[in-house]
Design a protein around this motif. Structure first.
Motif, PDB file in Angstrom:
ATOM      1  N   SER A  54       6.305  18.839  -2.935  1.00 26.04           N
ATOM      2  CA  SER A  54       5.382  19.964  -3.082  1.00 26.04           C
ATOM      3  C   SER A  54       4.074  19.448  -3.675  1.00 26.04           C
ATOM      4  CB  SER A  54       5.973  21.034  -4.000  1.00 26.04           C
ATOM      5  OG  SER A  54       6.020  20.575  -5.332  1.00 26.04           O
ATOM      6  N   GLU A  55       3.046  20.245  -3.533  1.00 26.36           N
ATOM      7  CA  GLU A  55       1.740  19.886  -4.095  1.00 26.36           C
ATOM      8  C   GLU A  55       1.850  19.724  -5.615  1.00 26.36           C
ATOM      9  OE1 GLU A  55      -2.714  21.847  -4.254  1.00 26.36           O
ATOM     10  OE2 GLU A  55      -1.371  22.421  -2.614  1.00 26.36           O
ATOM     11  N   GLU A  56       2.637  20.591  -6.252  1.00 22.37           N
ATOM     12  CA  GLU A  56       2.810  20.539  -7.708  1.00 22.37           C
ATOM     13  C   GLU A  56       3.483  19.239  -8.145  1.00 22.37           C
ATOM     14  OE1 GLU A  56       3.827  23.238  -5.812  1.00 22.37           O
ATOM     15  OE2 GLU A  56       2.031  24.398  -6.286  1.00 22.37           O
ATOM     16  N   GLU A  57       4.478  18.789  -7.369  1.00 24.50           N
ATOM     17  CA  GLU A  57       5.169  17.544  -7.710  1.00 24.50           C
ATOM     18  C   GLU A  57       4.208  16.354  -7.640  1.00 24.50           C
ATOM     19  OE1 GLU A  57       9.754  18.178  -6.235  1.00 24.50           O
ATOM     20  OE2 GLU A  57       8.190  18.032  -4.684  1.00 24.50           O
ATOM     21  N   ILE A  58       3.363  16.321  -6.628  1.00 25.86           N
ATOM     22  CA  ILE A  58       2.418  15.217  -6.478  1.00 25.86           C
ATOM     23  C   ILE A  58       1.359  15.268  -7.575  1.00 25.86           C
ATOM     24  CG2 ILE A  58       0.687  14.173  -4.952  1.00 25.86           C
ATOM     25  CD1 ILE A  58       3.615  13.731  -4.075  1.00 25.86           C
ATOM     26  N   MET A  59       0.921  16.453  -7.940  1.00 23.84           N
ATOM     27  CA  MET A  59      -0.102  16.590  -8.991  1.00 23.84           C
ATOM     28  C   MET A  59       0.391  16.091 -10.349  1.00 23.84           C
ATOM     29  SD  MET A  59      -3.119  17.595  -8.142  1.00 23.84           S
ATOM     30  CE  MET A  59      -3.837  18.316  -9.609  1.00 23.84           C
ATOM     31  N   GLY A  63      -2.651   9.580 -11.965  1.00 22.77           N
ATOM     32  CA  GLY A  63      -3.674   9.182 -11.016  1.00 22.77           C
ATOM     33  C   GLY A  63      -4.095  10.286 -10.069  1.00 22.77           C
ATOM     34  N   PHE A  64      -3.374  11.400 -10.086  1.00 25.07           N
ATOM     35  CA  PHE A  64      -3.730  12.513  -9.218  1.00 25.07           C
ATOM     36  C   PHE A  64      -4.454  13.593  -9.994  1.00 25.07           C
ATOM     37  CE2 PHE A  64      -1.090  10.818  -5.944  1.00 25.07           C
ATOM     38  CZ  PHE A  64      -1.688  11.282  -4.788  1.00 25.07           C
ATOM     39  N   GLY A  65      -5.573  13.988  -9.454  1.00 31.84           N
ATOM     40  CA  GLY A  65      -6.352  15.091  -9.995  1.00 31.84           C
ATOM     41  C   GLY A  65      -6.795  15.959  -8.830  1.00 31.84           C
ATOM     42  N   LYS A  66      -7.700  16.894  -9.121  1.00 34.53           N
ATOM     43  CA  LYS A  66      -8.162  17.817  -8.087  1.00 34.53           C
ATOM     44  C   LYS A  66      -8.821  17.084  -6.925  1.00 34.53           C
ATOM     45  CE  LYS A  66      -8.934  21.666 -11.240  1.00 34.53           C
ATOM     46  NZ  LYS A  66      -9.946  22.561 -11.822  1.00 34.53           N
ATOM     47  N   ASN A  67      -9.640  16.087  -7.237  1.00 35.22           N
ATOM     48  CA  ASN A  67     -10.360  15.347  -6.203  1.00 35.22           C
ATOM     49  C   ASN A  67      -9.393  14.619  -5.266  1.00 35.22           C
ATOM     50  OD1 ASN A  67     -12.595  14.295  -4.850  1.00 35.22           O
ATOM     51  ND2 ASN A  67     -12.636  12.480  -6.155  1.00 35.22           N
ATOM     52  N   ALA A  68      -8.461  13.883  -5.833  1.00 34.35           N
ATOM     53  CA  ALA A  68      -7.493  13.150  -5.008  1.00 34.35           C
ATOM     54  C   ALA A  68      -6.651  14.111  -4.179  1.00 34.35           C
ATOM     55  CB  ALA A  68      -6.598  12.279  -5.885  1.00 34.35           C
ATOM     56  N   MET A  69      -6.276  15.228  -4.773  1.00 37.57           N
ATOM     57  CA  MET A  69      -5.449  16.187  -4.053  1.00 37.57           C
ATOM     58  C   MET A  69      -6.211  16.813  -2.888  1.00 37.57           C
ATOM     59  SD  MET A  69      -2.605  17.562  -3.434  1.00 37.57           S
ATOM     60  CE  MET A  69      -1.607  16.992  -4.782  1.00 37.57           C
ATOM     61  N   GLU A  70      -7.471  17.152  -3.090  1.00 39.22           N
ATOM     62  CA  GLU A  70      -8.273  17.732  -2.001  1.00 39.22           C
ATOM     63  C   GLU A  70      -8.406  16.749  -0.844  1.00 39.22           C
ATOM     64  OE1 GLU A  70      -9.534  20.740  -1.143  1.00 39.22           O
ATOM     65  OE2 GLU A  70      -8.250  21.348  -2.804  1.00 39.22           O
ATOM     66  N   LYS A  71      -8.687  15.497  -1.167  1.00 39.18           N
ATOM     67  CA  LYS A  71      -8.811  14.477  -0.126  1.00 39.18           C
ATOM     68  C   LYS A  71      -7.484  14.294   0.609  1.00 39.18           C
ATOM     69  CE  LYS A  71     -12.525  11.899  -2.327  1.00 39.18           C
ATOM     70  NZ  LYS A  71     -12.908  10.623  -2.943  1.00 39.18           N
ATOM     71  N   LEU A  72      -6.397  14.303  -0.140  1.00 36.91           N
ATOM     72  CA  LEU A  72      -5.077  14.133   0.458  1.00 36.91           C
ATOM     73  C   LEU A  72      -4.736  15.316   1.364  1.00 36.91           C
ATOM     74  CD1 LEU A  72      -2.538  12.449   0.683  1.00 36.91           C
ATOM     75  CD2 LEU A  72      -1.698  13.541  -1.399  1.00 36.91           C
ATOM     76  N   LYS A  73      -4.999  16.528   0.898  1.00 40.01           N
ATOM     77  CA  LYS A  73      -4.704  17.712   1.712  1.00 40.01           C
ATOM     78  C   LYS A  73      -5.541  17.720   2.987  1.00 40.01           C
ATOM     79  CE  LYS A  73      -5.187  21.144  -1.212  1.00 40.01           C
ATOM     80  NZ  LYS A  73      -5.061  22.404  -1.956  1.00 40.01           N
TER      81      LYS A  73
END
Length: 85
Positions: A54-59, A63-73
């Motif tokens: 899930s997105e929550e598990e990866i967050m 090393g994961f923040g909003k920027n990395a998550m947006e790029k990944l999504k």
């Protein structure tokens, strides 16, 4: 003298093995190195494996923040893959 030559050949082969570069470049150029290393530590090396989280598990990974998550999504969307619900 022959023993030194044999020893030198053995050492050079050991050094070559120890200095091999990893070829896993999953998400290289998409997200920053700390986020990629976090995925690597979790043995996530494909978008298919990433879709099992899930997105929550990866967050929660270091090393994961909003920027990395947006790029990944965005990258996942381009490949028609999504996080589990």
């Amino acid at each position: 003298m022959i023993n030194l030559v044999i020893m030198a050949k053995c050492l050079s082969s050991i050094c070559a093995v120890n200095h091999m570069v990893k070829t896993n470049q999953f998400l290289s150029g998409v997200i920053a190195v700390p986020a990629r290393k976090s995925l690597e530590r979790e043995k996530i090396d494909s978008l298919e494996k990433l879709s099992h989280y899930s997105e929550e598990e990866i967050m929660k990974l270091h090393g994961f923040g909003k920027n990395a998550m947006e790029k990944l999504k965005n990258h996942m969307r381009e490949h028609e893959i999504s996080f589990k619900n």
